[in-house]
Design a protein around this motif. Structure first.
Motif, PDB file in Angstrom:
ATOM      1  N   LEU A 286      -3.475   9.005  -7.518  1.00 44.35           N
ATOM      2  CA  LEU A 286      -3.927   7.848  -6.771  1.00 44.35           C
ATOM      3  C   LEU A 286      -3.844   6.671  -7.727  1.00 44.35           C
ATOM      4  O   LEU A 286      -3.637   5.434  -7.030  1.00 44.35           O
ATOM      5  CB  LEU A 286      -5.515   8.079  -6.508  1.00 44.35           C
ATOM      6  N   THR A 287      -3.551   6.862  -8.987  1.00 34.36           N
ATOM      7  CA  THR A 287      -3.375   5.823  -9.934  1.00 34.36           C
ATOM      8  C   THR A 287      -2.038   5.445  -9.999  1.00 34.36           C
ATOM      9  O   THR A 287      -1.631   4.135  -9.945  1.00 34.36           O
ATOM     10  CB  THR A 287      -3.804   5.902 -11.369  1.00 34.36           C
ATOM     11  N   HIS A 288      -1.057   6.271  -9.859  1.00 34.85           N
ATOM     12  CA  HIS A 288       0.384   6.354  -9.718  1.00 34.85           C
ATOM     13  C   HIS A 288       0.898   7.056  -8.589  1.00 34.85           C
ATOM     14  O   HIS A 288       1.356   7.935  -8.635  1.00 34.85           O
ATOM     15  CB  HIS A 288       1.062   6.927 -11.175  1.00 34.85           C
ATOM     16  N   PRO A 289       0.660   6.402  -7.492  1.00 35.53           N
ATOM     17  CA  PRO A 289       1.020   6.849  -6.164  1.00 35.53           C
ATOM     18  C   PRO A 289       2.359   6.699  -5.558  1.00 35.53           C
ATOM     19  O   PRO A 289       3.043   7.398  -4.607  1.00 35.53           O
ATOM     20  CB  PRO A 289       0.230   6.050  -5.006  1.00 35.53           C
ATOM     21  N   THR A 290       3.247   6.080  -6.523  1.00 35.01           N
ATOM     22  CA  THR A 290       4.765   5.876  -5.968  1.00 35.01           C
ATOM     23  C   THR A 290       5.791   6.468  -6.781  1.00 35.01           C
ATOM     24  O   THR A 290       5.703   6.015  -8.020  1.00 35.01           O
ATOM     25  CB  THR A 290       4.960   4.334  -5.916  1.00 35.01           C
ATOM     26  N   PRO A 291       6.842   7.071  -6.044  1.00 38.54           N
ATOM     27  CA  PRO A 291       7.776   7.651  -6.783  1.00 38.54           C
ATOM     28  C   PRO A 291       8.629   6.534  -7.733  1.00 38.54           C
ATOM     29  O   PRO A 291       8.718   5.480  -7.024  1.00 38.54           O
ATOM     30  CB  PRO A 291       8.757   8.122  -5.777  1.00 38.54           C
ATOM     31  N   PRO A 292       8.825   6.688  -8.910  1.00 38.93           N
ATOM     32  CA  PRO A 292       9.678   5.445  -9.544  1.00 38.93           C
ATOM     33  C   PRO A 292      10.937   4.955  -8.790  1.00 38.93           C
ATOM     34  O   PRO A 292      11.249   3.747  -8.903  1.00 38.93           O
ATOM     35  CB  PRO A 292       9.940   6.130 -11.105  1.00 38.93           C
ATOM     36  N   ALA A 293      11.659   5.868  -8.215  1.00 40.69           N
ATOM     37  CA  ALA A 293      12.665   5.429  -7.555  1.00 40.69           C
ATOM     38  C   ALA A 293      12.377   4.654  -6.412  1.00 40.69           C
ATOM     39  O   ALA A 293      13.279   3.847  -5.882  1.00 40.69           O
ATOM     40  CB  ALA A 293      13.628   6.729  -6.874  1.00 40.69           C
ATOM     41  N   LEU A 294      11.150   4.546  -5.886  1.00 46.36           N
ATOM     42  CA  LEU A 294      10.760   3.773  -4.666  1.00 46.36           C
ATOM     43  C   LEU A 294       9.986   2.447  -5.083  1.00 46.36           C
ATOM     44  O   LEU A 294       9.656   1.790  -4.272  1.00 46.36           O
ATOM     45  CB  LEU A 294      10.084   4.614  -3.602  1.00 46.36           C
ATOM     46  N   SER A 295       9.744   2.520  -6.533  1.00 46.37           N
ATOM     47  CA  SER A 295       8.852   1.427  -6.855  1.00 46.37           C
ATOM     48  C   SER A 295       9.522   0.015  -6.775  1.00 46.37           C
ATOM     49  O   SER A 295       8.719  -0.947  -6.846  1.00 46.37           O
ATOM     50  CB  SER A 295       8.240   1.628  -8.509  1.00 46.37           C
ATOM     51  N   ASP A 296      10.647  -0.069  -6.826  1.00 44.57           N
ATOM     52  CA  ASP A 296      11.445  -1.265  -6.461  1.00 44.57           C
ATOM     53  C   ASP A 296      12.294  -1.184  -5.449  1.00 44.57           C
ATOM     54  O   ASP A 296      13.522  -0.564  -5.538  1.00 44.57           O
ATOM     55  CB  ASP A 296      12.075  -1.610  -7.780  1.00 44.57           C
ATOM     56  N   ARG A 297      12.119  -1.524  -4.224  1.00 45.09           N
ATOM     57  CA  ARG A 297      12.949  -1.262  -2.934  1.00 45.09           C
ATOM     58  C   ARG A 297      14.321  -2.099  -3.182  1.00 45.09           C
ATOM     59  O   ARG A 297      15.089  -1.730  -2.494  1.00 45.09           O
ATOM     60  CB  ARG A 297      12.102  -1.535  -1.644  1.00 45.09           C
ATOM     61  N   ALA A 298      14.109  -3.103  -3.828  1.00 44.12           N
ATOM     62  CA  ALA A 298      15.485  -3.990  -4.090  1.00 44.12           C
ATOM     63  C   ALA A 298      16.392  -3.348  -4.707  1.00 44.12           C
ATOM     64  O   ALA A 298      17.629  -3.340  -4.284  1.00 44.12           O
ATOM     65  CB  ALA A 298      15.075  -5.294  -4.757  1.00 44.12           C
ATOM     66  N   VAL A 299      16.292  -2.336  -5.607  1.00 40.10           N
ATOM     67  CA  VAL A 299      17.166  -1.413  -6.149  1.00 40.10           C
ATOM     68  C   VAL A 299      17.565  -0.315  -4.944  1.00 40.10           C
ATOM     69  O   VAL A 299      19.089  -0.104  -5.130  1.00 40.10           O
ATOM     70  CB  VAL A 299      16.395  -0.607  -7.453  1.00 40.10           C
ATOM     71  N   PHE A 300      16.896   0.106  -4.304  1.00 41.52           N
ATOM     72  CA  PHE A 300      17.301   1.064  -3.297  1.00 41.52           C
ATOM     73  C   PHE A 300      18.072   0.406  -2.337  1.00 41.52           C
ATOM     74  O   PHE A 300      19.204   1.003  -1.795  1.00 41.52           O
ATOM     75  CB  PHE A 300      16.093   1.537  -2.629  1.00 41.52           C
ATOM     76  N   ALA A 301      18.020  -1.010  -2.107  1.00 35.04           N
ATOM     77  CA  ALA A 301      18.680  -1.603  -1.044  1.00 35.04           C
ATOM     78  C   ALA A 301      20.065  -1.604  -1.422  1.00 35.04           C
ATOM     79  O   ALA A 301      21.098  -1.490  -0.581  1.00 35.04           O
ATOM     80  CB  ALA A 301      18.311  -2.939  -0.785  1.00 35.04           C
ATOM     81  N   ASP A 302      20.506  -1.242  -2.674  1.00 33.96           N
ATOM     82  CA  ASP A 302      21.994  -1.323  -3.123  1.00 33.96           C
ATOM     83  C   ASP A 302      22.580  -0.054  -2.698  1.00 33.96           C
ATOM     84  O   ASP A 302      23.934   0.055  -2.758  1.00 33.96           O
ATOM     85  CB  ASP A 302      21.949  -1.497  -4.638  1.00 33.96           C
ATOM     86  N   ALA A 303      21.833   1.144  -2.309  1.00 29.78           N
ATOM     87  CA  ALA A 303      22.248   2.196  -1.730  1.00 29.78           C
ATOM     88  C   ALA A 303      22.486   2.533  -0.435  1.00 29.78           C
ATOM     89  O   ALA A 303      23.079   3.456  -0.065  1.00 29.78           O
ATOM     90  CB  ALA A 303      21.522   3.306  -2.645  1.00 29.78           C
ATOM     91  N   ILE A 304      22.307   1.282   0.188  1.00 25.36           N
ATOM     92  CA  ILE A 304      22.425   1.546   1.695  1.00 25.36           C
ATOM     93  C   ILE A 304      23.792   1.869   2.263  1.00 25.36           C
ATOM     94  O   ILE A 304      24.206   2.458   3.049  1.00 25.36           O
ATOM     95  CB  ILE A 304      21.866   0.334   2.460  1.00 25.36           C
ATOM     96  N   SER A 305      24.801   1.031   1.603  1.00 25.09           N
ATOM     97  CA  SER A 305      26.172   1.298   1.933  1.00 25.09           C
ATOM     98  C   SER A 305      27.017   1.664   0.676  1.00 25.09           C
ATOM     99  O   SER A 305      26.742   1.511  -0.371  1.00 25.09           O
ATOM    100  CB  SER A 305      26.763  -0.138   2.431  1.00 25.09           C
ATOM    101  N   PRO A 306      27.825   2.700   1.117  1.00 32.41           N
ATOM    102  CA  PRO A 306      28.873   3.141  -0.279  1.00 32.41           C
ATOM    103  C   PRO A 306      29.365   1.832  -0.633  1.00 32.41           C
ATOM    104  O   PRO A 306      29.920   0.950  -0.305  1.00 32.41           O
ATOM    105  CB  PRO A 306      29.790   4.012   0.554  1.00 32.41           C
ATOM    106  N   ALA A 307      30.036   1.951  -1.790  1.00 27.93           N
ATOM    107  CA  ALA A 307      30.629   1.233  -2.748  1.00 27.93           C
ATOM    108  C   ALA A 307      32.311   1.238  -2.402  1.00 27.93           C
ATOM    109  O   ALA A 307      32.506   2.341  -1.889  1.00 27.93           O
ATOM    110  CB  ALA A 307      30.699   1.787  -4.441  1.00 27.93           C
TER     111      ALA A 307
END
Length: 321
Positions: free
Chosen positions: A300-321
């Motif tokens: 409950l103190t650390h509820p978010t997976p590190p890969a989702l903690s910064d959704r801006a980083v994830f946004a880079d993976a929306i479309s293929p390079a």
């Protein structure tokens, strides 16, 4: 010139909750506060920092550029304060020792629990965590039989709250994984119309029956679901089939952040219920052990997976390079 800023921890908790859940209502529910209180906390924080942190014009709400920078620091502050409190409490008595068995599923095993286990190793060295991957139904049976202490599971189909305790950890969007050359890949910046899904073959993960699938608010609202040519257990299998050029697949943000390969495009779905809420659950038929309580508190103190903690980083993976 003053460089110090007075911040209230309640403001930081409300800010992180709004960012994690994409809105004030769900954040207020998680924090057990009123929505105006959460809104007031965020306004006070923004006034103190002199920058808007949340773009309220979007649905779900989104972090502003300043918010994307500050949220890392907010999480660190809250984590350090909670860790310090736990350390002091543990000095007042014997630290917990024992084994905690956690039921889980593949993307949580890869994207969340290793992070949690590293934290537990530092904060609770006397506790050993063991993982058991299984389906949702298997987790319920194993927990009732005493083979699991805690299990991670999506909210749908819902558990009986008379039989299970539970706390929301994180929310992630459904995403459509699109193979190369598919017509949906031509309009990558637009969310997929949910009505289009029911006319398409769609790969899915997990073991499910039609009635349980239609129990999810998203499919229940549509009233039907698409033809499912492949039902696979692991998100890597789904993404590999999509990359091979098979049909599109339905997945969520965490598997994409962890496993997405080149050549696969991703689009969200234009529907507010196209999300997965992941809960930590435990049976109420017996009390949690001290060790299990410590691990739940850590979740409950650390509820978010590190890969989702910064959704801006994830946004880079929306479309293929």
């Amino acid at each position: 010139m003053r460089t110090d800023i007075d911040l209230d921890l309640r403001w930081l908790r409300s800010f992180v909750a709004v960012a994690d859940h994409g809105g004030f209502q769900q954040a207020a529910f998680e924090l057990r506060l009123s929505q105006p209180t959460v809104s007031g906390h965020l306004k006070a924080l923004e006034r103190s920092l002199g920058r808007p942190l949340i773009d309220r014009r979007t649905r779900p709400v989104a972090l502003t550029p300043a918010g994307k920078v500050f949220i890392r620091h907010a999480r660190l502050v809250l984590g350090e304060v909670a860790a310090g409190a736990r350390r002091l409490r543990s000095q007042n008595g014997s630290p917990h020792r024992g084994t905690v068995v956690i039921g889980t599923y593949p993307s949580a095993s890869a994207g969340y629990l290793p992070h949690l286990m590293r934290l537990a190793r530092d904060l609770h060295p006397g506790i050993e965590i063991r993982l058991e991957e299984m389906s949702g139904g298997e987790m319920e049976a194993a927990a009732e039989a005493g083979r699991l202490d805690v299990f991670l599971r999506q909210a749908e189909p819902p558990l009986s709250r008379r039989r299970y305790g539970g706390e929301l950890l994180w929310r992630e969007r459904f995403l459509i994984a699109i193979p190369p050359g598919h017509p949906w890949a031509a309009d990558i910046d637009r969310a997929v119309d949910p009505e289009d899904l029911v006319h398409e073959r769609l790969i899915m993960t997990g073991q499910f029956q039609a009635e349980s699938l239609l129990g999810h608010p998203f499919w229940r609202d549509l009233g039907r679901y698409p033809e499912v040519p492949h039902r696979v257990r692991h998100p890597q299998s789904l993404l590999a089939l999509v990359e091979f050029g098979s049909d599109p697949g339905l997945t969520t943000e965490l598997p994409v952040a962890l496993f997405a390969g080149a050549g696969v495009a991703f689009r969200p779905i234009a529907h507010p219920a196209a999300v997965r809420d992941v809960y930590a659950n435990w049976p109420l038929s017996r009390p949690l052990s001290g060790s299990a309580k410590s691990i739940v508190d850590l979740m409950l103190t650390h509820p978010t997976p590190p890969a989702l903690s910064d959704r801006a980083v994830f946004a880079d993976a929306i479309s293929p390079a």
